[in-house]
Design a protein around this motif. Structure first.
Motif, mmCIF file in Angstrom:
data_model
loop_
_atom_site.group_PDB
_atom_site.id
_atom_site.type_symbol
_atom_site.label_atom_id
_atom_site.label_comp_id
_atom_site.label_asym_id
_atom_site.label_seq_id
_atom_site.Cartn_x
_atom_site.Cartn_y
_atom_site.Cartn_z
ATOM 1 N N MET A 104 -4.221 -11.619 -9.225
ATOM 2 C CA MET A 104 -4.578 -10.188 -9.789
ATOM 3 C C MET A 104 -3.948 -10.273 -11.161
ATOM 4 N N ASP A 105 -4.470 -9.342 -11.848
ATOM 5 C CA ASP A 105 -3.648 -9.716 -13.104
ATOM 6 C C ASP A 105 -3.940 -7.822 -13.242
ATOM 7 N N PRO A 106 -2.274 -7.862 -13.927
ATOM 8 C CA PRO A 106 -1.561 -6.121 -14.244
ATOM 9 C C PRO A 106 -2.397 -5.542 -14.137
ATOM 10 N N LEU A 107 -2.928 -4.218 -13.335
ATOM 11 C CA LEU A 107 -4.042 -3.606 -13.867
ATOM 12 C C LEU A 107 -3.743 -1.461 -14.030
ATOM 13 N N GLU A 108 -3.782 -1.407 -14.549
ATOM 14 C CA GLU A 108 -2.924 0.064 -14.510
ATOM 15 C C GLU A 108 -4.551 1.006 -14.702
ATOM 16 N N SER A 109 -4.293 1.503 -14.048
ATOM 17 C CA SER A 109 -6.281 3.376 -13.292
ATOM 18 C C SER A 109 -4.960 3.949 -12.812
ATOM 19 N N SER A 110 -5.715 5.137 -13.297
ATOM 20 C CA SER A 110 -5.745 6.523 -13.155
ATOM 21 C C SER A 110 -6.037 6.645 -11.840
ATOM 22 N N ALA A 111 -6.718 5.706 -11.491
ATOM 23 C CA ALA A 111 -7.735 5.697 -9.360
ATOM 24 C C ALA A 111 -6.827 4.959 -9.078
ATOM 25 N N LEU A 112 -5.606 4.662 -9.521
ATOM 26 C CA LEU A 112 -4.486 3.981 -8.509
ATOM 27 C C LEU A 112 -2.938 4.429 -8.284
ATOM 28 N N GLU A 113 -2.943 5.490 -8.570
ATOM 29 C CA GLU A 113 -2.337 6.606 -8.267
ATOM 30 C C GLU A 113 -1.355 6.756 -6.861
ATOM 31 N N ILE A 114 0.534 7.231 -6.912
ATOM 32 C CA ILE A 114 0.493 7.028 -5.568
ATOM 33 C C ILE A 114 -0.435 7.554 -4.479
ATOM 34 N N GLY A 115 -0.914 8.766 -5.212
ATOM 35 C CA GLY A 115 -2.004 10.091 -4.363
ATOM 36 C C GLY A 115 -3.534 8.839 -3.920
ATOM 37 N N GLN A 116 -4.044 8.425 -4.358
ATOM 38 C CA GLN A 116 -4.903 7.651 -4.142
ATOM 39 C C GLN A 116 -4.857 6.452 -3.405
ATOM 40 N N LEU A 117 -3.624 5.682 -3.636
ATOM 41 C CA LEU A 117 -3.086 4.518 -2.473
ATOM 42 C C LEU A 117 -2.613 5.368 -1.096
ATOM 43 N N ALA A 118 -1.818 6.138 -1.427
ATOM 44 C CA ALA A 118 -1.895 6.944 0.015
ATOM 45 C C ALA A 118 -3.036 7.749 0.506
ATOM 46 N N ALA A 119 -3.775 8.016 0.498
ATOM 47 C CA ALA A 119 -5.323 8.496 1.038
ATOM 48 C C ALA A 119 -6.204 7.081 0.836
ATOM 49 N N ALA A 120 -6.224 6.332 0.251
ATOM 50 C CA ALA A 120 -6.411 4.914 1.029
ATOM 51 C C ALA A 120 -5.848 4.242 2.513
ATOM 52 N N LEU A 121 -4.167 4.807 2.567
ATOM 53 C CA LEU A 121 -3.181 4.055 3.474
ATOM 54 C C LEU A 121 -3.890 4.745 4.049
ATOM 55 N N GLU A 122 -4.158 6.122 4.744
ATOM 56 C CA GLU A 122 -4.126 6.786 6.228
ATOM 57 C C GLU A 122 -5.693 6.822 6.711
ATOM 58 N N ALA A 123 -6.395 6.283 5.003
ATOM 59 C CA ALA A 123 -7.775 6.343 6.073
ATOM 60 C C ALA A 123 -8.268 5.238 6.167
ATOM 61 N N GLU A 124 -7.440 3.828 6.270
ATOM 62 C CA GLU A 124 -6.971 2.315 6.395
ATOM 63 C C GLU A 124 -6.476 2.196 7.808
ATOM 64 N N ALA A 125 -5.332 3.156 8.118
ATOM 65 C CA ALA A 125 -4.726 3.378 9.523
ATOM 66 C C ALA A 125 -5.477 4.029 10.239
ATOM 67 N N ASN A 126 -6.746 4.736 9.368
ATOM 68 C CA ASN A 126 -7.548 5.749 10.614
ATOM 69 C C ASN A 126 -8.401 4.904 11.094
ATOM 70 N N TYR A 127 -8.862 4.041 10.766
ATOM 71 C CA TYR A 127 -10.460 3.057 10.727
ATOM 72 C C TYR A 127 -10.423 2.062 11.793
ATOM 73 N N ALA A 158 5.349 0.970 -3.618
ATOM 74 C CA ALA A 158 5.511 -1.053 -3.549
ATOM 75 C C ALA A 158 4.623 -1.464 -4.443
ATOM 76 N N ILE A 159 3.198 -1.097 -3.435
ATOM 77 C CA ILE A 159 2.093 -1.084 -3.924
ATOM 78 C C ILE A 159 1.682 -1.431 -5.257
ATOM 79 N N ARG A 160 1.684 -0.235 -6.344
ATOM 80 C CA ARG A 160 1.990 0.712 -7.444
ATOM 81 C C ARG A 160 3.016 -0.282 -8.271
ATOM 82 N N ARG A 161 3.662 -0.645 -7.618
ATOM 83 C CA ARG A 161 4.552 -1.941 -8.158
ATOM 84 C C ARG A 161 4.117 -3.737 -8.708
#
Length: 507
Positions: free
Chosen positions: A1-24, A48-51
């Motif tokens: 996967m190439d480097p990717l910079e997107s406002s959709a993948l900030e810490i807040g969005q990744l944290a929401a995805a983490l909680e959703a995956e944990a509850n699925y 760490a995922i963001r980096r």
């Protein structure tokens, strides 16, 4: 996967995805014991995922475990590392907003099955004369191995046509290529994959609609209303061309062209024996769109118990099978579904009716393994004797990898007492030694550590050797040993810097 910079993948969005995956609830795999630790340390883990995303990471190919299906088939289920799952969910969540996600509920499927019946008549408000149906036949089909053969290039085109964010689309395609190790296929039994697949399957549906057919779709299942049998054959050819164009193929074994009358009989929950018959459309809708609900709990238990009583167990019952008995070795699809529903009901009420049959259900209907373990867990919670079931399961039943993982989890979930030389312990150790880089071994590691029957040094060496997909289980095993006082703070501290996952689980 190439480097990717997107406002959709900030810490807040990744944290929401983490909680959703944990509850699925993945349903087909045992509950993973380490998500709570990741959520508690979400700032470190998502950073760490963001980096990794900003730097560009070659994600390892996802491991797969094969769940058993009725008969001899299997369904491949992607395991995936925790960070890959969080990133996958975050990207797909940004590309497919909530109002574009498919309804994959039981009610949604029931509504899909009902659509050809509704569309067959001009006036649904009056009693239906079955002879007035505009359809003579209904084509029933689905796509073979749909998720396994989704072409990444075609998927990219569909996202582009929908006007999705180019950077995110390219990021998704790069991530999928890494996880699948090829240019086709998406992770199976993953909620984000359900959303992605909808975009792909819609391409096939549009093709058939453009050719003039009345088409309804639920995921990769299709129903086509046909005016004549010739139209039904033409519809098969149309869908076959559409699927081939997408690198797919119709499932020949599940393709059928029942008459409308037959389709109604099979799916509407009403008995139809005369085309001149009238039926109320609201009755048909109620029969198809909702599950039957017993009047009270006692009735639900009685009906579920009656289904279990129908089963003829070759391990304990004498020949011959009575006319009303169901041979556990050769259940029909309808009987299998009835047993599945009955087992779920008895689990909900912690009723012991199915306990004597549990080992035979595991052996002869392996597709029910996850439900069998859920039932055993409910029985253990009310102090019913489940140990004999596990003793039989690990010594006498032939199990595939998926079943072994469920049994290893079930021993822990049911708090089965383990000793150093018990058959159950020896079986768990054999899993650990045979193939550490697998789901059965990972579950065995957690179960053995919870019982203090494996050493820190053994688990540590395995943790350092297994793939990223399974490392979380071994870290959880070390955390279990630490709780038991078998791992010092210094030893745990020396492991924590090895990865963000270790940092979160060994806090």
């Amino acid at each position: 996967m190439d480097p990717l910079e997107s406002s959709a993948l900030e810490i807040g969005q990744l944290a929401a995805a983490l909680e959703a995956e944990a509850n699925y609830d993945r349903v087909w795999l045992p509950p993973e014991p380490w998500w709570e630790s990741l959520v508690k340390d979400q700032e470190t883990f998502t950073a760490a995922i963001r980096r990794q995303v900003l730097r560009g990471t070659k994600w390892s190919r996802s491991s797969v475990v094969d769940a058993r299906k009725p008969g001899h088939g299997t369904r491949p289920i992607s395991v995936m590392s925790a960070d890959a799952r969080v990133l996958y969910r975050a990207i797909v969540s940004a590309l497919v907003p909530e109002d574009e996600r498919p309804d994959r509920s039981a009610e949604g499927y029931a509504n899909f099955v009902l659509q050809p019946i509704r569309a067959a008549f001009e006036n649904e408000s009056a009693p239906i004369h079955l002879a007035d149906s505009k359809y003579s036949h209904v084509l029933v089909t689905d796509i073979a191995a749909f998720y396994q053969y989704i072409d990444h290039g075609i998927l990219r085109d569909e996202f582009d046509l929908a006007g999705k964010d180019i950077k995110l689309v390219d990021g998704l395609i790069g991530l999928l290529a890494d996880l699948q190790g090829r240019s086709f296929g998406i992770p199976q039994r993953s909620q984000p994959s359900d959303w992605v697949s909808e975009i792909y399957a819609a391409r096939v549906e549009r093709w058939a609609i453009r050719e003039g057919f009345d088409v309804w779709r639920y995921s990769d299942d299709f129903r086509v209303g046909c005016l004549t049998y010739s139209d039904a054959l033409r519809a098969i050819e149309s869908l076959s061309r559409a699927t081939r164009d997408c690198g797919l193929a119709l499932n020949d074994q599940k393709t059928a062209t029942p008459t409308f009358w037959t389709y109604l009989n099979r799916n509407a929950g009403v008995e139809v024996d005369d085309l001149a018959m009238e039926i109320d459309p609201s009755d048909v809708e109620a029969a198809v769109s909702s599950e039957y609900v017993p009047e009270d709990d006692d009735q639900a238990i009685a009906e579920a118990s009656a289904v279990i009583d129908h089963l003829w167990d070759p391990e304990t019952d004498e020949e011959p099978v009575g006319e009303d008995d169901w041979d556990l070795r050769t259940l029909t699809p309808e009987q299998h579904r009835a047993v599945r529903r009955a087992l779920s009901t008895l689990t909900r009420f912690a009723d012991p009716t199915a306990l004597p049959l549990l080992a035979s259900l595991l052996a002869y209907q392996p597709a029910l393994t996850h439900l069998v373990i859920g039932y055993a867990k409910a029985m253990a919670a009310v102090d019913a004797p489940v140990r004999p079931f596990f003793d039989v399961a690990v010594t006498k039943v032939s199990l595939n990898e998926w079943q072994k993982a469920w049994i290893a989890y079930g021993i822990r979930a049911c708090a089965v007492r383990l000793t150093s030389r018990s058959s159950t312990t020896l079986w768990l150790l054999s899993l650990l030694n045979a193939r550490p880089d697998s789901l059965p071994a990972a579950e065995a590691a957690v179960t053995l550590s919870a019982a203090n029957l494996v050493s820190f040094h053994t688990i540590e060496s395995l943790f350092l050797s297994v793939s990223a997909d399974f490392s979380a289980w071994y870290l959880q095993a070390i955390a279990n040993l630490r709780e038991l006082g078998k791992v010092s703070a210094q030893q745990a501290g020396a492991l924590r810097p090895l990865s963000p996952l270790a940092h979160s689980i060994l806090r």
